[in-house]
Design a protein around this motif. Structure first.
Motif, PDB file in Angstrom:
ATOM      1  N   ARG A   5      -4.894   3.101  -3.798  1.00  0.00           N
ATOM      2  CA  ARG A   5      -3.990   2.525  -2.809  1.00  0.00           C
ATOM      3  C   ARG A   5      -3.974   3.365  -1.532  1.00  0.00           C
ATOM      4  O   ARG A   5      -4.141   2.839  -0.427  1.00  0.00           O
ATOM      5  CB  ARG A   5      -2.572   2.424  -3.381  1.00  0.00           C
ATOM      6  N   VAL A   9      -5.524   1.041   1.421  1.00  0.00           N
ATOM      7  CA  VAL A   9      -4.528   0.224   2.125  1.00  0.00           C
ATOM      8  C   VAL A   9      -4.552   0.451   3.647  1.00  0.00           C
ATOM      9  O   VAL A   9      -4.497  -0.521   4.399  1.00  0.00           O
ATOM     10  CB  VAL A   9      -3.114   0.444   1.532  1.00  0.00           C
ATOM     11  N   ASP A  18      -1.975  -8.593   0.591  1.00  0.00           N
ATOM     12  CA  ASP A  18      -1.525  -9.410  -0.545  1.00  0.00           C
ATOM     13  C   ASP A  18      -2.653  -9.590  -1.555  1.00  0.00           C
ATOM     14  O   ASP A  18      -2.428  -9.522  -2.767  1.00  0.00           O
ATOM     15  CB  ASP A  18      -1.020 -10.770  -0.070  1.00  0.00           C
ATOM     16  N   ASN A  21      -3.160  -6.190  -3.362  1.00  0.00           N
ATOM     17  CA  ASN A  21      -2.059  -5.958  -4.313  1.00  0.00           C
ATOM     18  C   ASN A  21      -2.172  -6.895  -5.515  1.00  0.00           C
ATOM     19  O   ASN A  21      -1.878  -6.497  -6.646  1.00  0.00           O
ATOM     20  CB  ASN A  21      -0.711  -6.124  -3.622  1.00  0.00           C
ATOM     21  N   HIS A  25      -2.578  -5.725  -9.358  1.00  0.00           N
ATOM     22  CA  HIS A  25      -1.634  -6.211 -10.372  1.00  0.00           C
ATOM     23  C   HIS A  25      -2.378  -6.900 -11.521  1.00  0.00           C
ATOM     24  O   HIS A  25      -1.990  -6.758 -12.685  1.00  0.00           O
ATOM     25  CB  HIS A  25      -0.615  -7.169  -9.752  1.00  0.00           C
TER      26      HIS A  25
END
Length: 142
Positions: A5, A9, A18, A21, A25
């Protein structure tokens, strides 16, 4: 996961976050990645921005903290983007905040930051980055 991350990012456009992420996830559905609190650094960044009579929106402060996190995991970086988007202000604000935290926080990371300016057209690529002599295999520092 945090290293993925922190190193990726800052490079993404806002609309790509989005998707990134969602992928994280999907790969790690049970893992929660907490945000690291940068209390003193964040307060100092906001103070530096206010002293320069600049606004301190959360998104810009977050971008400065992302620059800080990138510097923690990378040895060299380039900040690129359109003219007038705050690249220089971002790096200078972080440098000033880190410099002002010297002595206030017992952390060797926070000390006086000097950002040397260099015209890359004034030196050759070899002088700037260094090179290896192919005949002797000797390294010359840039």
């Amino acid at each position: 996961i945090r290293a993925m991350r922190d190193s990726n990012v800052p490079k993404f456009l806002h609309q790509d976050l989005d998707l990134f992420n969602g992928i994280i996830h999907d790969l790690f559905p049970t893992v929660r990645i907490p945000n690291i609190p940068y209390g003193d650094l964040e307060v100092q960044i906001r103070d530096v921005l206010k002293k320069q009579k600049l606004k301190d929106p959360d998104s810009y402060v977050k971008k400065i903290i992302q620059l800080f996190e990138t510097l923690l995991v990378r040895h060299g970086i380039m900040i690129v983007g359109e003219t007038g988007t705050g690249k220089t202000t971002c790096s200078n604000s972080l440098a000033k905040a880190m410099s002002e935290l010297e002595g206030k926080i017992d952390d060797p990371m926070f000390r006086k930051v000097i950002i040397p300016k260099l015209n890359p057209k004034a030196v050759s690529m070899k002088e700037l980055y260094g090179y290896t002599n192919v005949d002797t295999n000797e390294w010359f520092t840039g």
